[in-house]
Design a protein around this motif. Structure first.
Motif, PDB file in Angstrom:
ATOM      1  N   LEU A  69       0.828  -1.206   0.000  1.00  0.00           N
ATOM      2  CA  LEU A  69       0.000   0.000   0.000  1.00  0.00           C
ATOM      3  C   LEU A  69       0.861   1.253   0.000  1.00  0.00           C
ATOM      4  O   LEU A  69       0.545   2.239  -0.676  1.00  0.00           O
ATOM      5  CB  LEU A  69      -0.927  -0.007   1.219  1.00  0.00           C
ATOM      6  N   GLU A  70       1.961   1.242   0.755  1.00  0.00           N
ATOM      7  CA  GLU A  70       2.868   2.383   0.784  1.00  0.00           C
ATOM      8  C   GLU A  70       3.491   2.614  -0.594  1.00  0.00           C
ATOM      9  O   GLU A  70       3.642   3.762  -1.035  1.00  0.00           O
ATOM     10  CB  GLU A  70       3.962   2.145   1.821  1.00  0.00           C
ATOM     11  N   LEU A  71       3.825   1.540  -1.290  1.00  0.00           N
ATOM     12  CA  LEU A  71       4.393   1.661  -2.632  1.00  0.00           C
ATOM     13  C   LEU A  71       3.385   2.290  -3.585  1.00  0.00           C
ATOM     14  O   LEU A  71       3.729   3.184  -4.378  1.00  0.00           O
ATOM     15  CB  LEU A  71       4.811   0.278  -3.127  1.00  0.00           C
ATOM     16  N   ASP A  72       2.137   1.848  -3.497  1.00  0.00           N
ATOM     17  CA  ASP A  72       1.100   2.408  -4.364  1.00  0.00           C
ATOM     18  C   ASP A  72       0.894   3.896  -4.082  1.00  0.00           C
ATOM     19  O   ASP A  72       0.775   4.705  -5.006  1.00  0.00           O
ATOM     20  CB  ASP A  72      -0.201   1.623  -4.163  1.00  0.00           C
ATOM     21  N   ARG A  73       0.867   4.265  -2.804  1.00  0.00           N
ATOM     22  CA  ARG A  73       0.648   5.669  -2.451  1.00  0.00           C
ATOM     23  C   ARG A  73       1.838   6.541  -2.846  1.00  0.00           C
ATOM     24  O   ARG A  73       1.665   7.695  -3.264  1.00  0.00           O
ATOM     25  CB  ARG A  73       0.382   5.780  -0.951  1.00  0.00           C
ATOM     26  N   ALA A  74       3.032   5.991  -2.719  1.00  0.00           N
ATOM     27  CA  ALA A  74       4.216   6.755  -3.111  1.00  0.00           C
ATOM     28  C   ALA A  74       4.225   7.015  -4.614  1.00  0.00           C
ATOM     29  O   ALA A  74       4.578   8.118  -5.053  1.00  0.00           O
ATOM     30  CB  ALA A  74       5.479   6.002  -2.697  1.00  0.00           C
ATOM     31  N   LEU A  75       3.810   6.040  -5.391  1.00  0.00           N
ATOM     32  CA  LEU A  75       3.711   6.255  -6.838  1.00  0.00           C
ATOM     33  C   LEU A  75       2.679   7.323  -7.162  1.00  0.00           C
ATOM     34  O   LEU A  75       2.869   8.130  -8.079  1.00  0.00           O
ATOM     35  CB  LEU A  75       3.348   4.940  -7.536  1.00  0.00           C
ATOM     36  N   GLY A  76       1.584   7.322  -6.405  1.00  0.00           N
ATOM     37  CA  GLY A  76       0.562   8.348  -6.625  1.00  0.00           C
ATOM     38  C   GLY A  76       1.050   9.725  -6.235  1.00  0.00           C
ATOM     39  O   GLY A  76       0.681  10.730  -6.865  1.00  0.00           O
ATOM     40  N   ALA A  77       1.909   9.802  -5.197  1.00  0.00           N
ATOM     41  CA  ALA A  77       2.413  11.093  -4.737  1.00  0.00           C
ATOM     42  C   ALA A  77       3.538  11.628  -5.615  1.00  0.00           C
ATOM     43  O   ALA A  77       3.855  12.819  -5.555  1.00  0.00           O
ATOM     44  CB  ALA A  77       2.901  10.976  -3.292  1.00  0.00           C
TER      45      ALA A  77
END
Length: 240
Positions: A69-77
């Motif tokens: 989930l952190e990886l997905d959010r970092a890509l979004g940010a």
């Protein structure tokens, strides 16, 4: 264990009287006490070891889910430049989650296949093409790399846990000691309904302990398998 106790009671009836005099009984009781102490220590060790394995898998499953989930959010940010990588990551992750969770629970043998799925190379290539222009993007790309490494590392640990079943020599020795104990109890005890009933309760209790050891030492199988809730949360959030 119940047949062993019955065999002990039957053996008692066939032994000569001098084999069950006070001196013989004291010697047998001493040996039974020694074996019982060692068996209790080993039984406690096996239960603790199995519980540690089960708890470790639960923790690692939570960690790998949080890292994804952190990886997905970092890509979004990161910004629009990371949108293609995020799309590839979500598609790859969705396929992996569906693979792991069929037919309704995590299967240990499937963990070794995760992140070796179609689309992995394309996702990694899309990450290599990212060229951060600001300090924020560089920091975000660092978060992406750290999360990706954490996912891969924890996945390897989880896959290795599938082969950490309780060693058979331990179980064999434990079974032998318990067999000798119940045989000795049967030889020493009088033949009446109360004694037989007590032995049955003891046999069920010991069998339940062995059942717990086997269940806890196989975190992805059986009645006490690790819940797949963290992975299902990841899958649900990807669909939002």
């Amino acid at each position: 264990m119940s047949p062993i106790v019955i065999a002990g009671l039957a053996l008692r009836a066939r032994l000569p009287a001098h084999h069950l005099n006070d001196l013989s009984r004291d010697a047998i009781k001493g040996l039974i006490g020694l074996v019982a102490t060692i068996a209790a220590l080993l039984l406690g060790l096996l239960i603790h070891s199995a519980q540690v394995t089960n708890d470790a898998v639960r923790t690692q499953l939570d960690q790998v889910s949080a890292s994804m989930l952190e990886l997905d959010r970092a890509l979004g940010a990161y910004g629009p430049e990371a949108a293609p990588a995020r799309i590839l990551f979500r598609a790859l992750l969705r396929r992996q989650m569906e693979h792991l969770l069929q037919p309704g629970a995590v299967k240990g043998e499937r963990l070794a296949d995760t992140f070796v799925a179609p689309g992995r190379d394309a996702f990694l290539a899309s990450l290599d093409r990212l060229s951060p222009q600001t300090e924020v993007q560089r920091a975000t790309l660092g978060r992406v790399t750290a999360s990706l490494n954490a996912v891969g590392h924890t996945r390897i640990l989880l896959a290795e846990r599938t082969h950490d079943a309780m060693p058979l020599p331990f179980l064999f020795v434990m079974g032998f000691w318990l067999t000798m104990l119940f045989l000795g109890f049967g030889v020493m005890a009088p033949r009446n309904a109360t004694v037989v009933g007590a032995f049955l309760i003891g046999a069920v209790s010991v069998s339940a302990a062995m059942f717990l050891i086997m269940e806890l030492s196989q975190p992805f199988e059986g009645l006490l398998r690790v819940p797949d809730t963290p992975l299902r949360i990841v899958l649900r959030q990807l669909a939002e």
